[in-house]
Design an enzyme around this catalytic site. Sequence first.
Site, mmCIF file in Angstrom:
data_model
loop_
_atom_site.group_PDB
_atom_site.id
_atom_site.type_symbol
_atom_site.label_atom_id
_atom_site.label_comp_id
_atom_site.label_asym_id
_atom_site.label_seq_id
_atom_site.Cartn_x
_atom_site.Cartn_y
_atom_site.Cartn_z
ATOM 1 N N ASP A 914 26.149 13.616 3.322
ATOM 2 C CA ASP A 914 27.260 13.169 3.159
ATOM 3 C C ASP A 914 27.848 12.345 3.838
ATOM 4 O O ASP A 914 27.456 11.920 5.089
ATOM 5 C CB ASP A 914 28.243 14.479 3.211
ATOM 6 C CG ASP A 914 28.428 15.319 1.985
ATOM 7 O OD1 ASP A 914 28.009 14.793 0.913
ATOM 8 O OD2 ASP A 914 28.459 16.478 2.055
ATOM 9 N N LYS A 983 43.753 16.928 7.145
ATOM 10 C CA LYS A 983 42.646 16.697 6.696
ATOM 11 C C LYS A 983 42.733 15.996 5.407
ATOM 12 O O LYS A 983 42.399 14.998 5.047
ATOM 13 C CB LYS A 983 41.569 17.714 6.540
ATOM 14 C CG LYS A 983 40.250 17.218 5.786
ATOM 15 C CD LYS A 983 39.112 18.363 5.636
ATOM 16 C CE LYS A 983 37.910 17.708 5.088
ATOM 17 N NZ LYS A 983 36.955 18.750 4.816
ATOM 18 N N ASP A 1142 29.736 9.738 -2.865
ATOM 19 C CA ASP A 1142 29.224 9.535 -1.649
ATOM 20 C C ASP A 1142 28.344 10.585 -0.765
ATOM 21 O O ASP A 1142 28.297 10.507 0.215
ATOM 22 C CB ASP A 1142 30.386 8.821 -0.631
ATOM 23 C CG ASP A 1142 31.237 10.253 -0.309
ATOM 24 O OD1 ASP A 1142 31.345 11.106 -1.234
ATOM 25 O OD2 ASP A 1142 32.163 10.164 0.663
#
Length: 1254
Positions: A914, A983, A1142
């Site tokens: 990742d 986050k 991604d």
Amino acid sequence: MSALRWGRGASGLRRALWPAGPPGPLAEEGALSGVWGRRRSLSASPCEQDRRKDWGHAELLEVLEARVRQLQAARVSEVTVRRPRPARLPDAGGFQPRRKAPKGGEGTAPGLGGHWAQKLDQEKWAMQRRKQRLQAKLHVRAQQLACEHRLRMVPQLLSAPLAERLLRWEQEAPRSPWEEQLARLLREAPRRLSCEAERAHEAGGAPARLETQQQRLLAFLECCLLSGHLRLAHHVLVTCHSKWRQRRVLTLAAYNTVMLGWARKGSFKELVYVFFMVKDAGLTPDLLSYAAALQCMGRLDQDARTVQRCLDQMAQDGLRLQDLFSSVPLCQEEQAALLQAVHKAQPTFSPPLQPQPEPQVNTSPLLREIYAKEGPVSYPKLHLPLWKLQTLFQQQLRVEMATTVTVESVEKAQLLTKEVLHARRTLKQLRAAWVEALCAGLRDMKASEARAARSGRPTLFPYLCLLTERELARLLLQTLQVLPPQGESLLSLAQQLGLRVFNRHAVQKKQLSQVQALQQRYYQYLHLLASDTQVAVPCLPRQYWETLGAPEAPHEQPWPLPVLVQLGKRLAEMLVEVVRMPGSLAAPQGSCSLIPVLYHVYSFRSFRQIGILKPHPAFTQLLATAAEHTLTFEAAEVPMLCPPLPWTSPHTGAFLLSPTKLVRSVEGTTQHQRLLDSCPPAELHGALDALTQLGNCAWRVNGRVLDLVLELFAAKGCPRLGVPAPPSEAPRPPEGRLPPDASPAQKAELRRELARCLKVAREMHSLRSDALYRLSLAQHLRHCVFWLPHNMDFRGRTYPCPPHFNHLGSDLARALLEFAQGRPLGPRGLDWLKIHLVNLTGLKKREPLQARLVFADEVMEDVLDSADRPMTGRKWWMEVEEPWQALACCMEIARAVRAPDPAAYISHFPVHQDGSCNGLQHYAALGRDSIGAASVNLLPSDVPQDVYSGVAAQVEVFRRQDAKRGVRVAQVLEGFISRKVVKQTVMTVVYGVTRYGGRLQIERRLRELSDFPQEFVWEASHYLVRQVFNSLQEMFSGTRAIQHWLTESARLIAHSGSAVEWVTPLGIPIIQPYHRDSKVMISGGIQSLTFSHSGDTSQRPNTLKQKNGFPPNFIHSLDSSHMMLTALHCYRKGLTFVSVHDCFWTHAADVEVMNQVCREQFVRLHSQPILHNLSRFLMKRFCSGARFSAPSPSAAGTTPPCPTGPHAHPALGLRSPQHLKSTRTGKLQDTLRSVPKTGAFDLKQVKHSTYFFS
């Protein structure tokens, strides 16, 4: 009742109702009010009263006559009566002449006696006369309508000279053949429209509406040709051409379509009619027009002189003969007829050979190595032999030709009780009846649409003829089967139905013309992929496919969105009208009334009223009781059973027959397709090859994980593990009723609770259905190898085409899949499996890789216990972040460590790497921001950097400072600022989240904290989102500068009236599809549908969406470019590679190679001057030429004077629009030139960063 009593009663009643004065004319129908009761108006005139009485008299006599016929039929007339002499009514206006009573003996005469009998005869005679007159009128009107609706062949020309010439030529047809007329007609210059016609053309309305009308007419004409209704298409064309206001919707393509239809039939006279209309419309014939004329001549075997004159005229128009064979999309049979005509005039002519086009090479420096012929390559092969792949191709071909796939449902099967069997029999009988009823209804609908089309306007008739009634009926019943209990909006359902009709038609069309050639070409293509064959020169799949034959046939043009919606709406209305069932299934057959299975209601969603089609609860209950064990999917919704077709153009690739878009977009949006069609083909090679490579990855189902999931699914689910519970587990609304004296607050609370229960039930049903589809498909493909064809969105991000079962879903969806082709683990593969397992747990995110390996060895006992006893052991896997993927990894590790040689163990498990907040990584690289690069792991470090923890720490610094200053909310937040709270906002701020959206995200996190004082949530979320943005500004100053530059550039471009466009580093052209909504209305039927179409390029851009969308969309286009580069280079090295944006996947043995490629391509990508290239492109696109020709006053350093001449604005003190436009253009130029300055970060350090992707 005896005849005597009947006669006396009738006579008395007659006298009671006989009018006292002279009767007037009979009243017209509709004037019955007040006859039998008390008069409503006392001021009515005597004449009016008499007319009312007379009309009532006539009505009563009709009733009496019917009763007499009934009695005579029963033979009850046994007593004679003396027929009184009828009284003669005085002559008056409108009096109907009486008829003589028939003679005969008393008591034996068949006629009726007395005055009432004679009056009855008179009235009957009058009614017959009226009926005869009405029939005569109807006959005349029917003849008029027949004349009006007769299909017109001869055009009505607006040009008097052309109309006169056409009439003269028609009269002189034997002496002046049509071929001579065509030759003279082609020599004429296109006539100029009259002033009146031009004004009518200009008054045609908004460009968007006009373009929609043109598209609808062209689609109608093409469908008429496909369905065999060429004469109807010609009739509609003639009708539209004869009216100025309708002529504006006619384009040369519309005339050419009909012309080509007549050419295929060899009908020269009708073709000349169309040429007359082309000249009358002021248009110039193009290559397709001449191709139609010559093709028709070839079919009719015309003489050389006629053909030569046509060729000479074509040359005078600047058209080349060779282009007829190279640029006009004609089939082989049409080209043969065309060539036959040309050979008449030029026997030595030979069409230009279709030379193998020189392979065009993408010029992007990033792709130079991919298409370089030198250098070693090791393209991967599939693990299957040629014969197996050919068998799989045949299976997939059968699936797509059937257009649907039926699979067994994994829902727990019910016991076959009498009730269940009865429900299934009932459903079978009802469906059989529904098919017949729908077929009859569809025939009536087609007849109605055909009559409407004969009036000269486009209708749905040809679209309904493309499929048979039974095919349409089955499609409608499939739609009914999957309709959710809460219903679906009529607009959404209509669009789905229209699209399914189009897809089925497209598949059928390919079946008739392309299947055999496709099979031959595909069998050759498999030599590149099969494990037991070799090709002479290794190359990419697209390159090899292009060497195997001529370019593909022209693609099927999609129907306009309004046509899809209108067609689907009519079909949905047919479902509502025709499909019915007994109101009570327990009642005997025929003893109860029928009720509609679907009903139409209105509901409010987001303060908008929308129409919904809902299934009747009785039907829903019947389906639930029957508990049928099958699900039906469209063929394009299921993974493929053979490798997909390579993408070779924006129209060709993926499924064998099912139409697939290269760029997925909202239905009806055409701007992306136009942009791709205008792009040089070689510029798209990078994207096409990357999509082909992703689709060529073979998959299989992880059977052990599937068994466990099915066990939980059948046992009422487990929401904690992502297995949805059935709707039966939904919360029940409170039982009982409120007392009569309940307060308004109690009633409001009850309403809120009911709404909450309904919302939860709907969400649970949606989640359960999604899981049911995914698991049923997984079970269906359990022992198969399958493929997932890919396409992309407008930014270049890639997605699998099958929506229900792919690797892009949740943790559960990913755990069900593994590579069909295995690779030995090798010396480091087992270590990467262990690292991947720890990554899935989320427990050691800030630890180095070696520490993660140590942790994996420490918990090995739990890992093996999870693999051996997942449901009965210690269940360690259930407590981690990604439980199902972790369990699948535990099972793979257990098999590997227990193998005799772990390095030789064949692993099918995909290992992920990742990106570390990938959006910020691209921003940091663009701005060469050293501080930001360190925060997102672009710099090498011993431990991974966590940007979320860094932002949380910076926010905590700001909080402490504010708390010391006595800020109340900062004091309340002490101890509550964590990585989890910030986050989501940090992750999405790079993709354009606003402060408002960020505040909502933080509010949700704070509400999840049980010990946080909830009365401060609002104030605290406002405070925190401000501090998060301040922290990001502090840590990523370069990022914020780039974001601001992109946003401001997009704002100015949108203000100029254009949508933002750019080209990715791989050459993919991109345009943002954000425009102001254009309203489209489909009226009539059970509901008028009005829907917004925001992808219409003729509308002005939506400035807010354009400017807010540009920064995240630009970054998405960069991460997709990075992914595609990595995919192509991994393919060149022989790796199996797939991605979830991604997140990159490969075999455990190849992780290190993939990591190296990933870092190298990131460095190569950002070594390009991306921002400066973007600035140059935007300057050229939006600040050059006639679009923006005025210089910027600010650029010259002078203040422009206020205009006072002809350019001055009428309002005093305001500048002219031209001056304002010049000022805005200058500001855009200045903004685009001021590219943000970059820092000193060295990109090459990314190659040595362990945690860049990890």
